[in-house]
Design an enzyme around this catalytic site. Structure first.
Site, mmCIF file in Angstrom:
data_model
loop_
_atom_site.group_PDB
_atom_site.id
_atom_site.type_symbol
_atom_site.label_atom_id
_atom_site.label_comp_id
_atom_site.label_asym_id
_atom_site.label_seq_id
_atom_site.Cartn_x
_atom_site.Cartn_y
_atom_site.Cartn_z
ATOM 1 N N LYS A 39 21.331 -35.949 116.908
ATOM 2 C CA LYS A 39 21.212 -34.694 116.162
ATOM 3 C C LYS A 39 22.529 -34.444 115.440
ATOM 4 O O LYS A 39 23.588 -34.346 116.062
ATOM 5 C CB LYS A 39 20.898 -33.542 117.113
ATOM 6 C CG LYS A 39 20.837 -32.196 116.406
ATOM 7 C CD LYS A 39 20.343 -31.101 117.315
ATOM 8 C CE LYS A 39 20.332 -29.764 116.592
ATOM 9 N NZ LYS A 39 19.827 -28.678 117.452
ATOM 10 N N LYS A 78 17.460 -36.268 113.933
ATOM 11 C CA LYS A 78 17.358 -34.973 113.279
ATOM 12 C C LYS A 78 18.629 -34.681 112.498
ATOM 13 O O LYS A 78 19.706 -34.858 113.050
ATOM 14 C CB LYS A 78 17.148 -33.901 114.356
ATOM 15 C CG LYS A 78 17.084 -32.491 113.846
ATOM 16 C CD LYS A 78 16.976 -31.556 115.002
ATOM 17 C CE LYS A 78 17.021 -30.139 114.458
ATOM 18 N NZ LYS A 78 17.131 -29.155 115.489
HETATM 19 C C1 PBG Z 1 18.849 -25.231 118.203
HETATM 20 C C2 PBG Z 1 17.961 -25.927 117.241
HETATM 21 C C3 PBG Z 1 18.166 -25.995 115.867
HETATM 22 C C4 PBG Z 1 17.048 -26.609 115.322
HETATM 23 C C5 PBG Z 1 16.186 -26.936 116.380
HETATM 24 N N1 PBG Z 1 16.782 -26.516 117.566
HETATM 25 C C6 PBG Z 1 19.262 -25.448 115.020
HETATM 26 C C7 PBG Z 1 20.654 -25.799 115.265
HETATM 27 O O1 PBG Z 1 20.985 -26.779 115.935
HETATM 28 O O2 PBG Z 1 21.502 -25.053 114.780
HETATM 29 C C8 PBG Z 1 16.836 -26.822 113.856
HETATM 30 C C9 PBG Z 1 15.436 -26.967 113.385
HETATM 31 C C10 PBG Z 1 15.242 -26.774 111.932
HETATM 32 O O3 PBG Z 1 16.206 -26.609 111.137
HETATM 33 O O4 PBG Z 1 14.077 -26.815 111.510
HETATM 34 N N2 PBG Z 1 19.365 -25.885 119.236
#
Ligand code: PBG
Length: 332
Positions: free
Chosen positions: A202, A256
């Site tokens: 991520k 991601k």
């Molecule tokens: C939080 C989380 C995020 C997303 C999924 N879980 C945001 C972040 O890490 O700030 C993002 C999903 C999206 O942008 O569609 N842990």
């Protein structure tokens, strides 16, 4: 394998593109309704549908409406739904205790969906940000994000979700050691078949902006998430993270964001051959939807093409806000 071809005109690539039938027959990758995990936003209240400005077409739904949405998704053949809570500011604290409250929005929604629509898999998010007054995925002390103390909290959160009936737990926090800790706790509690889809690779991405609006974390977030989410300049590190999470007990792994990181999807799939998913995140949705609403690109074709790209890159499935719309098109 290395592709060969006889010289022109023995080989004419256009032969296999000359009709829809031949194009269908020779298509290497296909998108199916069964590839989708549908992320939805839940909020307090009843019979409430609240639009999210930066994600046109996506709404925050009260639990009764989420159950309806799950029933609709199940009817379309979508295998899984993923829950993200919009938490009241009053419930956000520094100790994030709402995160493992058995009666928080997420846990109540899990139980309601499992009771009404047992066939659809329910996925959850494990991270502290929706409950954290600081907007971070972990505990903050003097500006630093604590790792090990956060992992202990994530374990409590995971157990509450598993106890509520979640099928797939999605740790999205990027703390070190959380997959092992969660897996051990699940086994100890007898949750042998609860699966973990690790947000393994991520990245610290600008494409999460609209999501943070959706869960009400944008205003709260102080600073950025670069000390725990990955540097967008790295690729080998993604493989080490996936290896680590698999060793610790992840059943599936995620990359991601999605479209800007298709190279990572391909490397992960080729290296490990494990169930691999991409998250087409909020900013990707907003870009495609925004351009389509302006009439700059074709809405349906750009949506389906963006989703097919994940299959071509080696993914087994996609988390996408387009899931129901794409499913309707694919179902004809
Ligand atoms: C939080 C989380 C995020 C997303 C999924 N879980 C945001 C972040 O890490 O700030 C993002 C999903 C999206 O942008 O569609 N842990």
């Amino acid at each position: 394998m290395h592709p060969t071809s006889a010289p022109f005109p023995t080989t004419r690539f256009r032969r296999l593109r000359a009709s829809a039938a031949l194009r269908d027959l020779t298509q290497e990758h296909r998108l199916s309704v069964k590839d989708f995990i549908w992320p939805v936003f839940i909020r307090a209240g009843e019979n409430t549908v609240e639009p999210i400005a930066s994600m046109p077409g996506v709404n925050r739904l009260s639990i009764d409406r989420v159950v309806e949405a799950a029933r609709m998704a199940d009817g379309l053949g979508i295998p899984a739904i993923c829950l993200f809570p919009y938490t009241d500011t009053a419930l956000k604290t520094e100790d994030c205790a709402e995160a493992w409250n058995p009666d928080n929005l997420t846990n109540r929604a899990i139980r309601a969906i499992k009771a009404a629509v047992p066939g659809i898999a329910v996925m959850t998010d494990i991270a502290l940000d929706p409950y954290n007054i600081n907007g971070h995925d972990g505990f903050v002390v003097e500006g630093r994000i604590l790792n090990d103390e956060t992992v202990e909290a994530l374990v409590k959160m995971a157990l509450a979700q598993a106890d509520s009936g979640a099928d797939i737990l999605g740790p999205s926090d990027m703390m070190d050691g959380r997959i092992g800790a969660i897996r051990q706790a699940l086994e100890a509690a007898g949750h042998r078949n609860v699966t973990i889809l690790s947000y393994a690779a991520k990245y610290a991405s600008a494409f999460y902006g609209p999501f943070r609006d959706a869960v009400g974390a944008s205003g709260a977030l102080k600073g950025d998430k670069k000390t725990y989410q990955m540097n967008p300049g790295n690729s080998d590190e993604a493989l080490r993270l996936v290896a680590r999470d698999l060793d610790e007990g992840a059943d599936m792994v995620m990359v991601k964001p999605g479209m800007p990181y298709l190279d990572i999807c391909r490397r992960v799939k080729d290296t490990f051959g494990v169930p691999t998913y991409a998250y087409q995140v909020s900013g990707e949705y907003a870009m495609l939807r925004g351009a389509a609403l302006n009439g700059w690109i074709d809405a349906e074709r750009s949506m389906l093409e963006s989703l097919l790209a994940f299959k071509r890159a080696g993914c087994d499935g996609i988390l996408t806000y387009f899931a129901p719309e794409a499913a309707r098109l694919l179902n004809g």
